[in-house]
Design a protein around this motif. Structure first.
Motif, mmCIF file in Angstrom:
data_model
loop_
_atom_site.group_PDB
_atom_site.id
_atom_site.type_symbol
_atom_site.label_atom_id
_atom_site.label_comp_id
_atom_site.label_asym_id
_atom_site.label_seq_id
_atom_site.Cartn_x
_atom_site.Cartn_y
_atom_site.Cartn_z
ATOM 1 N N ARG A 1 -5.032 4.523 -15.224
ATOM 2 C CA ARG A 1 -4.507 3.893 -16.390
ATOM 3 C C ARG A 1 -5.672 4.048 -17.620
ATOM 4 O O ARG A 1 -5.242 3.718 -18.628
ATOM 5 C CB ARG A 1 -3.712 2.811 -16.085
ATOM 6 C CG ARG A 1 -2.585 2.449 -15.462
ATOM 7 C CD ARG A 1 -2.041 1.398 -14.796
ATOM 8 N NE ARG A 1 -0.913 1.141 -14.280
ATOM 9 C CZ ARG A 1 -0.577 0.089 -13.561
ATOM 10 N NH1 ARG A 1 -0.742 -0.958 -14.069
ATOM 11 N NH2 ARG A 1 0.666 0.475 -12.640
ATOM 12 N N ASP B 1 -6.218 2.295 -2.946
ATOM 13 C CA ASP B 1 -4.898 2.759 -3.425
ATOM 14 C C ASP B 1 -4.602 2.082 -4.728
ATOM 15 O O ASP B 1 -4.329 2.554 -6.029
ATOM 16 C CB ASP B 1 -3.778 2.690 -2.363
ATOM 17 C CG ASP B 1 -3.352 3.855 -1.797
ATOM 18 O OD1 ASP B 1 -4.394 4.602 -1.318
ATOM 19 O OD2 ASP B 1 -2.260 4.447 -1.834
ATOM 20 N N GLY B 2 -4.488 0.711 -4.623
ATOM 21 C CA GLY B 2 -4.211 -0.089 -5.828
ATOM 22 C C GLY B 2 -5.384 0.153 -6.819
ATOM 23 O O GLY B 2 -4.947 0.015 -8.201
ATOM 24 N N ILE C 1 0.661 -1.098 0.085
ATOM 25 C CA ILE C 1 0.000 0.044 0.139
ATOM 26 C C ILE C 1 0.808 1.279 -0.041
ATOM 27 O O ILE C 1 0.574 2.040 -0.855
ATOM 28 C CB ILE C 1 -1.124 -0.063 1.228
ATOM 29 C CG1 ILE C 1 -1.993 -1.139 1.132
ATOM 30 C CG2 ILE C 1 -1.546 1.339 1.244
ATOM 31 C CD1 ILE C 1 -2.921 -1.399 2.172
ATOM 32 N N HIS D 1 -8.829 -1.055 1.661
ATOM 33 C CA HIS D 1 -7.436 -1.028 1.907
ATOM 34 C C HIS D 1 -7.023 -1.332 0.417
ATOM 35 O O HIS D 1 -5.616 -1.473 0.175
ATOM 36 C CB HIS D 1 -6.894 -2.178 2.763
ATOM 37 C CG HIS D 1 -7.434 -3.583 2.549
ATOM 38 N ND1 HIS D 1 -8.781 -3.777 3.170
ATOM 39 C CD2 HIS D 1 -6.847 -4.541 2.138
ATOM 40 C CE1 HIS D 1 -8.861 -4.965 2.842
ATOM 41 N NE2 HIS D 1 -8.106 -5.588 2.105
ATOM 42 N N LEU E 1 -6.965 2.846 -7.177
ATOM 43 C CA LEU E 1 -7.285 4.042 -8.011
ATOM 44 C C LEU E 1 -5.770 4.215 -9.028
ATOM 45 O O LEU E 1 -5.700 4.855 -10.206
ATOM 46 C CB LEU E 1 -7.005 5.113 -7.017
ATOM 47 C CG LEU E 1 -8.278 5.581 -6.047
ATOM 48 C CD1 LEU E 1 -7.955 6.430 -4.972
ATOM 49 C CD2 LEU E 1 -9.304 6.160 -7.266
ATOM 50 N N THR E 2 -4.826 3.511 -8.759
ATOM 51 C CA THR E 2 -3.463 3.248 -9.572
ATOM 52 C C THR E 2 -4.025 2.654 -10.931
ATOM 53 O O THR E 2 -3.835 3.091 -11.985
ATOM 54 C CB THR E 2 -2.591 2.537 -8.792
ATOM 55 O OG1 THR E 2 -2.170 2.989 -7.649
ATOM 56 C CG2 THR E 2 -1.179 2.438 -9.898
ATOM 57 N N ARG F 1 3.329 5.791 -2.854
ATOM 58 C CA ARG F 1 1.892 4.621 -2.979
ATOM 59 C C ARG F 1 1.839 4.514 -4.496
ATOM 60 O O ARG F 1 2.334 5.248 -5.383
ATOM 61 C CB ARG F 1 0.744 5.728 -2.754
ATOM 62 C CG ARG F 1 0.913 6.005 -1.159
ATOM 63 C CD ARG F 1 -0.620 6.727 -0.728
ATOM 64 N NE ARG F 1 -0.797 7.040 0.603
ATOM 65 C CZ ARG F 1 -1.289 6.365 1.380
ATOM 66 N NH1 ARG F 1 -2.131 5.169 0.745
ATOM 67 N NH2 ARG F 1 -1.749 6.525 2.483
ATOM 68 N N GLY F 2 0.790 3.636 -4.954
ATOM 69 C CA GLY F 2 0.293 3.613 -6.516
ATOM 70 C C GLY F 2 1.617 3.190 -7.271
ATOM 71 O O GLY F 2 2.536 2.531 -7.134
ATOM 72 N N GLU F 3 1.654 4.191 -8.303
ATOM 73 C CA GLU F 3 2.505 3.975 -9.438
ATOM 74 C C GLU F 3 3.942 4.455 -8.998
ATOM 75 O O GLU F 3 4.898 4.068 -9.550
ATOM 76 C CB GLU F 3 2.234 4.990 -10.585
ATOM 77 C CG GLU F 3 0.850 4.867 -11.200
ATOM 78 C CD GLU F 3 1.014 3.637 -12.094
ATOM 79 O OE1 GLU F 3 1.781 2.888 -12.285
ATOM 80 O OE2 GLU F 3 -0.124 3.591 -12.966
#
Lengths: 465, 465
Positions: free
Chosen positions: B294, B286-287, A172, B283, B289-290, A189-191
């Motif tokens: 795209r 985040d993943g 995360i 939880h 939204l990443t 976070r993320g990318e």
């Protein structure tokens, strides 16, 4: 500028510093010796000193001081990596994270933890707190740290359900300290996560980690024996494909590995027995046993019901790189590879590889999810003869269309996809302008035009005496 | 033997019996009126009386008495089924399970519950007990029972992660009472479960259910808008393929469904907006939204962060058969189908169907796991004209290689794979020798040589007056 080791040590003398040669040597090593290739090149490596910070503030201080004194910093968790990730190629400072091991917060579905926390301690804390555990872990769960897993690992026990560490959602947040004149503290976070995850600490030091959690169950651990290896492979694949049966491990292991190398399993198998090692959630056992009864396998061990004279321990300690470890303990000539079998023809590729190599390459596969499909990460046991033959084995795999992640290399690129990771390189330029973090592990930093035609040899590596 | 209704009622008079015509009529109906075909044939149906047992012992008594008096017994939960599953074709007794609603035990990963428990009550109990919830539920979660879901449903919200109810592991155990001179109580697990799950109560009455649980999270519910429908479909498929992003719903809905039929969504969409309705674990945001960043979609609603004037309610109440319900409320000429899109060419098939039918068949898909792959259960909205055209639409789908589960039929076979389920038939022979359980719903019992060349019409059905 040459490293001013004495100056750095003096400036850090109020921290926990270890300069005793024997223990500095021990703390400068990981499990690189799984590879005869790495063993020949790295066995002599040793840091000048080890510092064990107790807080992020101390990490910042170490990085700032070492920056000022041009001292290389190589970070380690428990040193259970297999590619020399945590070994200081150019000496200098080993940053040992063992004191930064606090579990800071646990919430439904996630945990915030310091990098030096052992995987088993993290799981114990989350289980006691709210019946949760981390989604995946390395087979070195009992001794490895969460920070080392993220910086040096790619997946593990649980990847048959959740995919790889690099997959979206499996990390995360990472908090990272840079190595500059004035170190910065950044949150990714993320990318942004791939900049520093699986980067061996080459471009920043992880000081806090936020990971997703899954429910902790009293997993039923099993060994299922098969006369035919491909039947074992199909069984593991099809079980992993059963969305309603919750599993954490599905590991086909070719004969005679179990008989020859698994000492506590040996009394219960013949040389011709192939195994599948499994972890199944207790409430999925009915569904699992229904699946199982349709197949040919024979359950020879259940952790919740067996009469084995000696407890074999966790079955995951027969999978992932513990398979290699057990074989190595019996036969020091054994080493391994890392091969990806995926796509519609993956079983055909596995069959071909088995036919080509016979006993020289014994198959050991790990079911994983990748892009919505079940695939196998393979960690085959290799009967090592020469480096040239090992390279040939790699090339034969590649010619068959199998991607190889070569564990006989200490650089990020050679152990990965043999290409520069631009995100990691770009961030290293910002975060480590002097190139002091784990030097020699990122080829793109040292030699952007490297052609990957032979094994990379870091020119700055400390010479063997 | 003709049914001795009066004799049965007299023998059961100490139980809770309802004979008032208006309420008996209400309790003899389900949501069959989603289908104009079923509405034309079933609207008049009515039981002679309703009995609401309070225990398994009372169920046994009802079945024993009705057996002795040759009275048909049709069991109902909340009557939210859409195929007339719970409607008494030949009159007799409706067995109403509303008083058998106790949650008996909750353990890590599983729950033991009586069949009449509402899905929402079951989830509330499990969440309060230990932060758990059922793996999947129908969009009628707020009003439907767990017993009705198992006896008449096939999957739902959560199937994008866990697969269908029929998949191994998604039901653990069913306790069933037979309809014999001396009713037996049987426990079914594993291979035995398909005898009675999704059997409409034709061969036994479920009195206790053991189901697997998953962790309960405060799911973030969203609508994502797309200009292009196929982009929405690919988005839902690819998100479902992300093993590390935990979701519970991924529902592509073709334009102009949201604009025309979703009244509280309408102010925020144009007629051309296609939607994907989503439930994502907090939880995993985040993943998610990443992943989302795209793609081209636009998040127009988040349950945890929005300024909508009116709360749209749970997004799952826009999916599964609630999509149809919302359309029906606006346009009574709307009905629906159930189509399976699977395999490597599933997107191509969806594209073809869209092109062939245009506005006559608006696509609404539900991502599911099946055999280790993501596929789509489709519940398209159909602009109904005639039964002949509806049959033609079915055939065009079948000619394209899409399996249709026809919801305009009241028999198990016609709503399923149009073949006899030998397991269910064999068990009916043992468990219901007089054929009194939900008569007319299993063609194989009535007419083993039925050819499926036209809609089955149960000869014993009460005639409309």
């Amino acid at each position: 500028m040459p490293a001013d080791i004495a100056g750095a040590i003096a400036a850090l003398s109020h921290l926990e510093i270890d300069r005793k040669p024997a223990s500095v040597k021990a703390k400068s090593r990981d499990f690189f010796w799984y590879s005869p290739v790495l063993k020949a090149r790295m066995d002599h490596l040793q840091a000048d000193f080890v510092v064990s910070p107790r807080s992020e503030a101390e990490v910042i201080e170490v990085l700032k001081v070492c920056y000022a004194h041009d001292v290389p910093v190589t970070t380690r968790g428990a040193g259970t990596g297999n590619y020399g990730q945590a070994m200081p190629l150019a000496g200098g400072c080993v940053l040992h994270m063992r004191h930064m091991a606090a579990v800071k917060e646990v919430h439904p579905g996630r945990v915030i933890v310091e990098p030096g926390c052992l995987l088993k301690d993290l799981d114990a804390h989350c289980k006691a707190h709210s019946g949760q555990e981390i989604r995946m872990f390395s087979s070195t769960w009992a001794t490895a740290t969460i920070g080392g897993f993220i910086a040096g690992g790619s997946g593990g026990v649980g990847s048959c359900r959740w995919g790889a560490l690099r997959d979206l959602g499996n990390i995360i947040r990472l908090r990272v300290v840079t190595m500059e004149e004035q170190p910065r503290v950044l949150e990714f976070r993320g990318e942004e996560l791939p900049r520093v995850s699986h980067a061996y600490g080459t471009n920043g030091i992880i000081t806090e980690i936020e990971m997703p959690l899954a429910p902790a169950y009293d997993w039923v651990e099993m060994f299922v024996a098969f006369k035919d290896f491909m039947a074992a492979v199909e069984y593991a694949r099809d079980l992993t494909d059963e969305a309603g049966i919750l599993i954490k491990l599905a590991t086909p292991i070719q004969a005679p590995i179990a008989h020859d190398y698994f000492q506590r399993v040996k009394p219960y198998v013949a040389p011709g027995d192939n195994l599948v090692a499994l972890m199944v959630a207790p409430h999925s056992m009915d569904g699992f046993l229904t699946f199982h009864a349709r197949r040919d396998g024979r359950i020879i061990y259940r952790s919740d019901d067996n009469d084995w004279a000696k407890n074999p321990g966790p079955v995951f300690e027969y999978g992932w790189n513990h398979t290699t470890l057990r074989a190595l303990k019996v036969d020091p000539a054994i080493t391994y590879l890392q091969v990806r079998f995926a796509g519609d023809d993956m079983l055909e590729k596995i069959r071909k590889v088995s036919a080509i190599f016979g006993d020289e390459v014994l198959q050991h596969l790990e079911a994983m999810k990748e892009g919505g499909r079940t695939m196998f990460a393979s960690l085959p046991l290799i009967r090592f003869t020469t480096e040239a033959r090992l390279d040939e084995i790699v090339h034969i795999h590649e010619d068959l269309g199998c991607m190889v992640f070569n564990p006989h290399r200490y650089t990020l690129e050679e152990g990965g996809r043999q290409t520069v990771d631009d995100r990691q390189l770009a961030f290293k330029r910002q975060a480590d302008p002097k190139g002091l973090l784990n030097p020699g592990k990122m080829i793109a930093w040292d030699d952007p035009d490297w052609g990957y035609d032979r094994m990379y040899a870091y020119p700055g590596m400390t010479a063997a005496e």
